[in-house]
Design a protein around this motif. Sequence first.
Motif, PDB file in Angstrom:
ATOM      1  N   THR A  50      -3.817  13.864   4.163  1.00 45.94           N
ATOM      2  CA  THR A  50      -3.274  12.754   2.013  1.00 45.94           C
ATOM      3  C   THR A  50      -2.019  13.149   1.684  1.00 45.94           C
ATOM      4  OG1 THR A  50      -3.728  15.397   1.375  1.00 45.94           O
ATOM      5  CG2 THR A  50      -5.637  13.586   1.510  1.00 45.94           C
ATOM      6  N   ASP A  51      -1.120  14.400   3.269  1.00 47.89           N
ATOM      7  CA  ASP A  51       0.438  14.264   2.302  1.00 47.89           C
ATOM      8  C   ASP A  51       1.085  13.282   2.961  1.00 47.89           C
ATOM      9  OD1 ASP A  51       2.655  15.350   1.974  1.00 47.89           O
ATOM     10  OD2 ASP A  51       3.343  15.950   3.776  1.00 47.89           O
ATOM     11  N   PRO A  52       1.775  12.265   1.687  1.00 51.13           N
ATOM     12  CA  PRO A  52       2.429  10.938   1.814  1.00 51.13           C
ATOM     13  C   PRO A  52       3.444  11.385   3.505  1.00 51.13           C
ATOM     14  CG  PRO A  52       2.727  11.480  -0.400  1.00 51.13           C
ATOM     15  CD  PRO A  52       2.160  12.625   0.513  1.00 51.13           C
ATOM     16  N   THR A  53       4.491  12.470   3.159  1.00 53.86           N
ATOM     17  CA  THR A  53       5.062  12.657   4.094  1.00 53.86           C
ATOM     18  C   THR A  53       4.327  12.028   5.937  1.00 53.86           C
ATOM     19  OG1 THR A  53       6.650  13.791   3.405  1.00 53.86           O
ATOM     20  CG2 THR A  53       7.004  13.886   6.313  1.00 53.86           C
ATOM     21  N   SER A  54       3.645  13.304   6.759  1.00 52.29           N
ATOM     22  CA  SER A  54       1.950  13.116   7.258  1.00 52.29           C
ATOM     23  C   SER A  54       1.569  11.769   7.810  1.00 52.29           C
ATOM     24  CB  SER A  54       0.717  14.136   6.916  1.00 52.29           C
ATOM     25  OG  SER A  54       1.684  15.333   6.692  1.00 52.29           O
ATOM     26  N   ARG A  55       1.511  11.208   6.033  1.00 58.54           N
ATOM     27  CA  ARG A  55       0.872   9.784   6.728  1.00 58.54           C
ATOM     28  C   ARG A  55       1.516   8.556   7.607  1.00 58.54           C
ATOM     29  NH1 ARG A  55      -3.552   7.562   5.197  1.00 58.54           N
ATOM     30  NH2 ARG A  55      -5.212   8.956   3.651  1.00 58.54           N
ATOM     31  N   ARG A  56       3.088   9.140   7.115  1.00 60.92           N
ATOM     32  CA  ARG A  56       4.502   7.955   7.023  1.00 60.92           C
ATOM     33  C   ARG A  56       4.677   8.190   9.031  1.00 60.92           C
ATOM     34  NH1 ARG A  56       7.055   4.146   8.106  1.00 60.92           N
ATOM     35  NH2 ARG A  56       9.018   4.156   8.745  1.00 60.92           N
ATOM     36  N   LEU A  57       4.447   9.530   9.210  1.00 59.68           N
ATOM     37  CA  LEU A  57       4.594  10.003  10.436  1.00 59.68           C
ATOM     38  C   LEU A  57       3.307   9.498  11.690  1.00 59.68           C
ATOM     39  CD1 LEU A  57       5.969  13.629  10.454  1.00 59.68           C
ATOM     40  CD2 LEU A  57       7.597  11.568  10.982  1.00 59.68           C
TER      41      LEU A  57
END
Length: 525
Positions: free
Chosen positions: A344-351
């Motif tokens: 759910t983390d935006p940074t993780s989703r971007r990666l």
Amino acid sequence: MSPATPFIPDTYWRSLAVFNLFRVTVAIGTMLAGFVVSDRLFAYQEERDLYYTLTSVYLALTILHSITVRFRRPNFRIQLTFHMASDIGFIVGLMHISGGLKTGIGLMLLPYLAVGGLISRGRTTLFHAALASIALLLQQSYHFFIQDGGSGDFPQAAMLSIACFAVAWLAHRLSSYATESEQLAEKRGIDLANMSQVNQLVLQDVSDGVIVIDDQGTIRQSNQQAERLFGPGILAGKTLLVEYAPTLALAVAYWRAGAVVEATQPVASTDSRLAARPRFVPIRTARAEGGVVIFLEDMERVRREAQQLKLAALGRLTANIAHEIRNPLGAIGHAAQLLAEETTDPTSRRLVEIITSNTRRLNHMVQEVLELNRRDRVQPVEIRLKDWLDQFVAEFRDVENIQTTVPLNCPESVVVRFDTGHLHQVLWNLCRNAWRHGRKQEDSLRLTVCRYYDVWALEVADDGPGVSPELERQLFEPFFTTEAQGTGLGLYIAREICAANHAVLEYVPPPAGGAVFRVTFDFNS
């Protein structure tokens, strides 16, 4: 002409017409001579009247013969027999009126028999000689039994008859030799025509350009590949090499002067993208020498063949690597999808999105590499190009959501051999590139089918910025692309597919701007 009627060549009829013209001349000359010297030749009026009657009848017969020869009715043998019979009757009658064999008029039979034998090719010459002999013997018999009361010249008549048969036999032999020579010449002519046709086929089929010049520098023969390199405009026997290709003529001059290095340097052609390396072979015959056969090796084709040899091994290697990459690449993509569902983390989703995007791009590249191994699976069929292109353009506009018209110019009668799936793949790639780089307006994408030398060519044109000259040589190289997201394999695969279907894909820079890609069908088939 009925099946039973033998075929008579035109030369026979023309010879008969010329011979009959000679008869007309003799008849007119004999009649005019009678008006001038008949008083000194004939003592009695009855003889003069008989002379005029005989010459008039002969002149009328020769005119009638001219008409029958003109319409070729009846057949040749019958006409020739009647002609010879009238000649024999005229000469023997003239001899009879003038005083018999002692006048020497009977010798006129010999040239007539000789010419008649040559015209008939000896088939009826002995029959004509027999007619002449019978006429002579009848004339002497008339003198012997009726007119002179037993004073005939039978020995002279017999000798003249023998001479008639001798001349007839000689004409028969000469005509036989002439017939044999004519048949041999006709056979040699057929052989020469066949050899010329085979030579032309071989000349057109070789991959190198070929130009044959004589000692004066006049082009005697050439092939299509030579005109492709240096442009059309060769007229065999009229075009000078120095006017058609000055740089090539200079290379020939260097070669004749012994400057080997300068003579073998690549020669620039009319197309700035093409160059040819010449090779010279002298022509030497028993009678003359000085001619040259010029073989022109297309340097672009040599470069492509060298590239193909390098890429063949590389293709097998990359295909094996692609197979090995595909499975772990699929696992990475699947793992990225699972991560995207749990995080759910935006940074993780971007990666995760970066991983997914690049995985998809690599998978597309692997798929295109694997397509390289399928180029030999060709199933060419005959395609009516106009109907096929109409369906293709409609499908392409629907899929790419193109609202403007796509002009298509293709003759109805064009039929080409190509694998339909391959043609669809090649044309879709070319049209998609053209639409992407064009202005996306009316007529931004155009398809044209036209004659290119002796074959059909399909051109895909756009109104975009075109390709810069420094990038043209790299255009069809694998993994070369100007797009950030491109793989650089689309045009390379398209060219390979065309080559597998005996076609050529090339880039043609139009003078009016934009870009044109040309597919030349059946180029090497």
